[in-house]
Scaffold this motif. Structure first.
Motif, PDB file in Angstrom:
ATOM      1  N   LEU A 220       0.821  -1.206   0.000  1.00  0.00           N
ATOM      2  CA  LEU A 220       0.000   0.000   0.000  1.00  0.00           C
ATOM      3  C   LEU A 220       0.857   1.258   0.000  1.00  0.00           C
ATOM      4  O   LEU A 220       0.508   2.256  -0.642  1.00  0.00           O
ATOM      5  CB  LEU A 220      -0.929  -0.016   1.215  1.00  0.00           C
ATOM      6  N   LEU A 221       1.967   1.225   0.697  1.00  0.00           N
ATOM      7  CA  LEU A 221       2.853   2.385   0.728  1.00  0.00           C
ATOM      8  C   LEU A 221       3.331   2.764  -0.670  1.00  0.00           C
ATOM      9  O   LEU A 221       3.612   3.929  -0.947  1.00  0.00           O
ATOM     10  CB  LEU A 221       4.055   2.107   1.637  1.00  0.00           C
ATOM     11  N   PHE A 222       3.419   1.766  -1.542  1.00  0.00           N
ATOM     12  CA  PHE A 222       3.881   2.011  -2.904  1.00  0.00           C
ATOM     13  C   PHE A 222       2.723   2.016  -3.904  1.00  0.00           C
ATOM     14  O   PHE A 222       2.955   2.042  -5.115  1.00  0.00           O
ATOM     15  CB  PHE A 222       4.894   0.937  -3.309  1.00  0.00           C
ATOM     16  N   SER A 223       1.485   1.992  -3.416  1.00  0.00           N
ATOM     17  CA  SER A 223       0.334   1.888  -4.307  1.00  0.00           C
ATOM     18  C   SER A 223       0.219   3.040  -5.299  1.00  0.00           C
ATOM     19  O   SER A 223      -0.300   2.826  -6.411  1.00  0.00           O
ATOM     20  CB  SER A 223      -0.955   1.759  -3.492  1.00  0.00           C
ATOM     21  N   PRO A 224       0.673   4.273  -4.975  1.00  0.00           N
ATOM     22  CA  PRO A 224       0.653   5.300  -6.028  1.00  0.00           C
ATOM     23  C   PRO A 224       1.450   4.904  -7.262  1.00  0.00           C
ATOM     24  O   PRO A 224       1.105   5.310  -8.370  1.00  0.00           O
ATOM     25  CB  PRO A 224       1.270   6.520  -5.322  1.00  0.00           C
ATOM     26  N   LEU A 225       2.493   4.100  -7.084  1.00  0.00           N
ATOM     27  CA  LEU A 225       3.256   3.636  -8.244  1.00  0.00           C
ATOM     28  C   LEU A 225       2.445   2.642  -9.065  1.00  0.00           C
ATOM     29  O   LEU A 225       2.544   2.626 -10.300  1.00  0.00           O
ATOM     30  CB  LEU A 225       4.571   2.999  -7.796  1.00  0.00           C
ATOM     31  N   ASN A 226       1.654   1.797  -8.403  1.00  0.00           N
ATOM     32  CA  ASN A 226       0.772   0.905  -9.153  1.00  0.00           C
ATOM     33  C   ASN A 226      -0.152   1.707 -10.059  1.00  0.00           C
ATOM     34  O   ASN A 226      -0.321   1.401 -11.247  1.00  0.00           O
ATOM     35  CB  ASN A 226      -0.077   0.054  -8.202  1.00  0.00           C
ATOM     36  N   THR A 227      -0.754   2.747  -9.492  1.00  0.00           N
ATOM     37  CA  THR A 227      -1.661   3.598 -10.259  1.00  0.00           C
ATOM     38  C   THR A 227      -0.926   4.297 -11.388  1.00  0.00           C
ATOM     39  O   THR A 227      -1.410   4.339 -12.527  1.00  0.00           O
ATOM     40  CB  THR A 227      -2.311   4.637  -9.334  1.00  0.00           C
ATOM     41  N   ALA A 228       0.255   4.829 -11.069  1.00  0.00           N
ATOM     42  CA  ALA A 228       1.022   5.561 -12.081  1.00  0.00           C
ATOM     43  C   ALA A 228       1.487   4.645 -13.202  1.00  0.00           C
ATOM     44  O   ALA A 228       1.366   4.983 -14.393  1.00  0.00           O
ATOM     45  CB  ALA A 228       2.219   6.248 -11.428  1.00  0.00           C
ATOM     46  N   PHE A 229       2.031   3.483 -12.854  1.00  0.00           N
ATOM     47  CA  PHE A 229       2.513   2.558 -13.879  1.00  0.00           C
ATOM     48  C   PHE A 229       1.366   2.112 -14.788  1.00  0.00           C
ATOM     49  O   PHE A 229       1.512   2.045 -16.008  1.00  0.00           O
ATOM     50  CB  PHE A 229       3.146   1.330 -13.220  1.00  0.00           C
ATOM     51  N   SER A 230       0.232   1.786 -14.170  1.00  0.00           N
ATOM     52  CA  SER A 230      -0.917   1.349 -14.959  1.00  0.00           C
ATOM     53  C   SER A 230      -1.423   2.457 -15.865  1.00  0.00           C
ATOM     54  O   SER A 230      -1.750   2.219 -17.040  1.00  0.00           O
ATOM     55  CB  SER A 230      -2.038   0.880 -14.021  1.00  0.00           C
ATOM     56  N   ALA A 231      -1.489   3.681 -15.331  1.00  0.00           N
ATOM     57  CA  ALA A 231      -1.975   4.809 -16.120  1.00  0.00           C
ATOM     58  C   ALA A 231      -1.033   5.125 -17.275  1.00  0.00           C
ATOM     59  O   ALA A 231      -1.480   5.408 -18.400  1.00  0.00           O
ATOM     60  CB  ALA A 231      -2.142   6.036 -15.226  1.00  0.00           C
ATOM     61  N   ILE A 232       0.270   5.074 -17.003  1.00  0.00           N
ATOM     62  CA  ILE A 232       1.238   5.370 -18.063  1.00  0.00           C
ATOM     63  C   ILE A 232       1.165   4.319 -19.157  1.00  0.00           C
ATOM     64  O   ILE A 232       1.172   4.639 -20.358  1.00  0.00           O
ATOM     65  CB  ILE A 232       2.656   5.458 -17.469  1.00  0.00           C
ATOM     66  N   LYS A 233       1.090   3.055 -18.755  1.00  0.00           N
ATOM     67  CA  LYS A 233       0.993   1.987 -19.756  1.00  0.00           C
ATOM     68  C   LYS A 233      -0.286   2.138 -20.564  1.00  0.00           C
ATOM     69  O   LYS A 233      -0.285   1.973 -21.791  1.00  0.00           O
ATOM     70  CB  LYS A 233       1.041   0.625 -19.061  1.00  0.00           C
ATOM     71  N   MET A 234      -1.374   2.458 -19.878  1.00  0.00           N
ATOM     72  CA  MET A 234      -2.647   2.627 -20.561  1.00  0.00           C
ATOM     73  C   MET A 234      -2.590   3.782 -21.565  1.00  0.00           C
ATOM     74  O   MET A 234      -3.126   3.697 -22.668  1.00  0.00           O
ATOM     75  CB  MET A 234      -3.748   2.893 -19.523  1.00  0.00           C
ATOM     76  N   ALA A 235      -1.915   4.870 -21.172  1.00  0.00           N
ATOM     77  CA  ALA A 235      -1.854   6.046 -22.032  1.00  0.00           C
ATOM     78  C   ALA A 235      -0.884   5.862 -23.194  1.00  0.00           C
ATOM     79  O   ALA A 235      -1.125   6.363 -24.298  1.00  0.00           O
ATOM     80  CB  ALA A 235      -1.450   7.266 -21.205  1.00  0.00           C
ATOM     81  N   VAL A 236       0.205   5.136 -22.968  1.00  0.00           N
ATOM     82  CA  VAL A 236       1.239   5.053 -24.001  1.00  0.00           C
ATOM     83  C   VAL A 236       0.918   4.007 -25.059  1.00  0.00           C
ATOM     84  O   VAL A 236       1.360   4.140 -26.207  1.00  0.00           O
ATOM     85  CB  VAL A 236       2.616   4.769 -23.364  1.00  0.00           C
ATOM     86  N   ILE A 237       0.153   2.974 -24.728  1.00  0.00           N
ATOM     87  CA  ILE A 237      -0.150   1.938 -25.725  1.00  0.00           C
ATOM     88  C   ILE A 237      -0.854   2.518 -26.954  1.00  0.00           C
ATOM     89  O   ILE A 237      -0.444   2.230 -28.091  1.00  0.00           O
ATOM     90  CB  ILE A 237      -0.965   0.793 -25.098  1.00  0.00           C
ATOM     91  N   PRO A 238      -1.897   3.357 -26.799  1.00  0.00           N
ATOM     92  CA  PRO A 238      -2.493   3.936 -28.010  1.00  0.00           C
ATOM     93  C   PRO A 238      -1.505   4.764 -28.819  1.00  0.00           C
ATOM     94  O   PRO A 238      -1.531   4.732 -30.057  1.00  0.00           O
ATOM     95  CB  PRO A 238      -3.629   4.815 -27.462  1.00  0.00           C
ATOM     96  N   GLU A 239      -0.627   5.512 -28.134  1.00  0.00           N
ATOM     97  CA  GLU A 239       0.371   6.309 -28.851  1.00  0.00           C
ATOM     98  C   GLU A 239       1.342   5.419 -29.611  1.00  0.00           C
ATOM     99  O   GLU A 239       1.737   5.719 -30.745  1.00  0.00           O
ATOM    100  CB  GLU A 239       1.132   7.198 -27.861  1.00  0.00           C
ATOM    101  N   LEU A 240       1.737   4.316 -29.005  1.00  0.00           N
ATOM    102  CA  LEU A 240       2.649   3.386 -29.674  1.00  0.00           C
ATOM    103  C   LEU A 240       1.963   2.712 -30.863  1.00  0.00           C
ATOM    104  O   LEU A 240       2.583   2.503 -31.909  1.00  0.00           O
ATOM    105  CB  LEU A 240       3.145   2.341 -28.679  1.00  0.00           C
TER     106      LEU A 240
END
Length: 395
Positions: A220-240
Motif C-alpha cells: 500500500l505504501l507504494f500503491s501510487p506507483l501501481n496507479t502511475a505505472f498502470s496509467a502510463i501503460k494505458m496512455a502510451v499503448i495507443p500512442e505506440l
C-alpha cells in the motif's frame, strides 16, 4: 486502502486485504480481456460509434456479472464478524468495473480529459467521505461503502459523457469478435494474478491474517506507483499503436522508461524516509510490521520499471509470445517463491521472494526480446524494429 488501514485492527485489515485482492483480481481480468484489447485493436480508429460503445460497456457488465457471485461466496464462507465487509466489497464491484471500462474507452478514443474527469470525481467524492467517516469513528465497512459510492457517481457521469448505456447482448457479440487477442491477454493475466491471489491465501497459513495484512500494507505504501505505472501503460499503448513503424515509436518508449524510472525512484525514496508518525497515521497498527518490508518492496518496484515498458512494447506490436513468456515466468515464481520462503523466514522472506520473482521475469523478458529481434533482423533485414518484433513474436 490507507484510510481503511487507519480505522481497522490488524485482523480486520487482513480480512479487507483478502476481499480487496479478490476485487482487484476481477478488475485486472476485465482490463486484460476488454481494456487492453480495446487499446490494441481500436486506438488507431479514433472515436467509436455509439453502437460500439454500448457493446464495450455491455461486455464489462457481463464481466461484473460473472465475478460478483465469487465475491459473494467469500462473504458466505468468512466468519460472521467480517461478512458485512465482504458484502460491501461485492456491492462495489459492478460500479468499479464498468467505470474502469469507461476510462479505457475514453483513452482509446483520444479523450483522456474525460477519463481524468471521471477519475477525479471518484477520488474527490470517495476520499472526502471516507475521511469524514474515519474521523467520526466509522467502521471499515462504512469506509469501503464510501469508496464504492464514489465509483457509482463517477460511473453515472461517465455514462452521460459517453452518451451510451451498456448493452449486454451487444457485449456478447463484441467479446466473441475480439476473442483473439482478448482471450490470450486474459490467460496471461489469469496465470499471473491468480498465482498472486492464491499465494496470498496460502500465505495466511504460515503467516496468519496479520502477516498477509503486513505484506499488503507495505505494498500500500507504494500503491501510487501501481496507479502511475498502470496509467502510463494505458496512455502510451495507443500512442505506440498509432506511431508503430516510425521514429516516434522508439522515442515514446524511451520517454516512457525515463518517466516510469523517475517516478519509481522519487516515490521509493519518499517511502524509505517516511517518519514513523506519518506511517502510523497512514496504516495504524499495521505500520510497525509493514515498515520492515519497505526495502524489498522498493526494489520490487525498481524491477517493475523495465517490466512495465516491455509489456507496453509487447502490446503495441502484438508480440504475444514474448508477453506470455515473461508473464508466465513471473506467475510461476510468484506462486512458488513467497510460500517457500515464508516457511523458512517469515514475512520478510516472503516480501523478498516477490521482489526476486519480478526481477527474474524482467530479465527473462529482456533477453527473449533481444534474441527475437536479432533473429528477425537476420531473417528480414529490411523490416523496421516494430515489424520485426511482431513477426518474430507471432500473433
Amino acid at each position: 486502502m490507507a484510510i481503511t488501514a487507519n480505522v481497522a485492527t490488524a485482523g480486520e485489515f487482513g480480512q479487507f486485504s483478502l476481499g480487496y485482492a479478490g476485487l482487484l483480481l476481477f478488475l485486472g481480468a476485465q482490463r486484460a480481456l476488454i481494456g487492453e484489447t480495446l487499446l490494441v485493436k481500436y486506438s488507431a480508429a479514433g472515436a467509436l460509434d455509439p453502437t460500439a460503445r454500448k457493446a464495450v460497456l455491455g461486455a464489462s457488465v457481463l464481466a461484473a456479472a460473472a465475478a460478483l457471485p465469487l465475491l459473494l461466496t467469500g462473504a458466505i464462507l468468512t466468519d460472521e464478524s467480517s461478512r458485512l465487509l465482504w458484502l460491501v466489497i461485492a456491492a462495489s464491484l459492478p460500479f468499479v468495473l464498468v467505470q474502469d471500462t469507461l476510462r479505457y474507452l475514453f483513452i482509446c478514443e483520444g479523450s483522456p480529459s474525460r477519463a481524468l474527469l471521471i477519475d477525479g470525481v471518484w477520488a474527490v467524492l470517495s476520499i472526502s467521505s471516507m475521511v469524514f467517516v474515519a474521523l467520526n469513528a466509522g467502521t471499515v465497512s462504512a469506509v469501503v461503502l464510501c469508496w464504492g459510492g464514489g465509483a457509482a457517481a463517477a460511473l453515472a457521469l461517465g455514462l452521460v459523457l459517453g452518451r451510451a448505456l451498456p448493452s449486454p447482448r451487444a457485449g456478447t457479440r463484441w467479446l466473441s469478435a475480439n476473442r483473439n487477442p482478448g482471450l490470450r491477454y486474459l490467460g496471461e493475466f489469469s496465470a499471473l494474478n491468480a498465482s498472486t491471489f492464491v499465494v496470498l491465501y496460502l500465505l495466511a497459513i504460515p503467516l496468519g491474517a496479520a502477516g498477509v495484512g503486513a505484506l499488503r500494507a507495505a505494498q500500500l505504501l507504494f500503491s501510487p506507483l501501481n496507479t502511475a505505472f498502470s496509467a502510463i501503460k494505458m496512455a502510451v499503448i495507443p500512442e505506440l499503436v498509432r506511431s508503430r513503424g516510425t521514429r516516434v515509436f522508439r522515442n515514446r518508449l524511451i520517454e516512457t522508461f525515463v518517466i516510469v524510472a523517475a517516478l519509481a525512484g522519487f516515490w521509493g525514496a519518499v517511502v524509505m524516509v517516511l517518519p514513523a508518525s506519518v506511517g502510523a497515521l497512514l496504516l495504524g497498527d499495521t505500520w510497525q510490521s509493514a515498515s520492515e518490508l519497505r526495502l524489498p518492496y522498493f526494489l520490487q518496484y525498481v524491477a517493475m520499471v523495465p517490466y512495465t515498458v516491455l509489456l507496453a512494447y509487447y502490446r503495441s506490436v502484438q508480440a504475444n509470445r514474448l508477453s506470455t513468456l515473461m508473464r508466465a515466468v513471473l506467475a510461476g515464481l510468484t506462486l512458488v517463491l513467497p510460500l517457500a520462503l515464508a516457511y523458512a523466514g517469515g514475512t520478510p522472506a516472503a516480501a523478498w521472494a516477490f521482489t526476486v520473482a519480478v526481477a527474474a521475469a524482467t530479465v527473462v523478458g529482456g533477453i527473449a526480446t533481444l534474441l527475437s529481434r536479432s533473429k528477425s533482423r537476420t531473417e528480414h533485414p529490411h523490416r523496421s524494429a516494430p515489424t520485426d518484433a511482431r513477426a518474430a513474436a507471432g500473433r
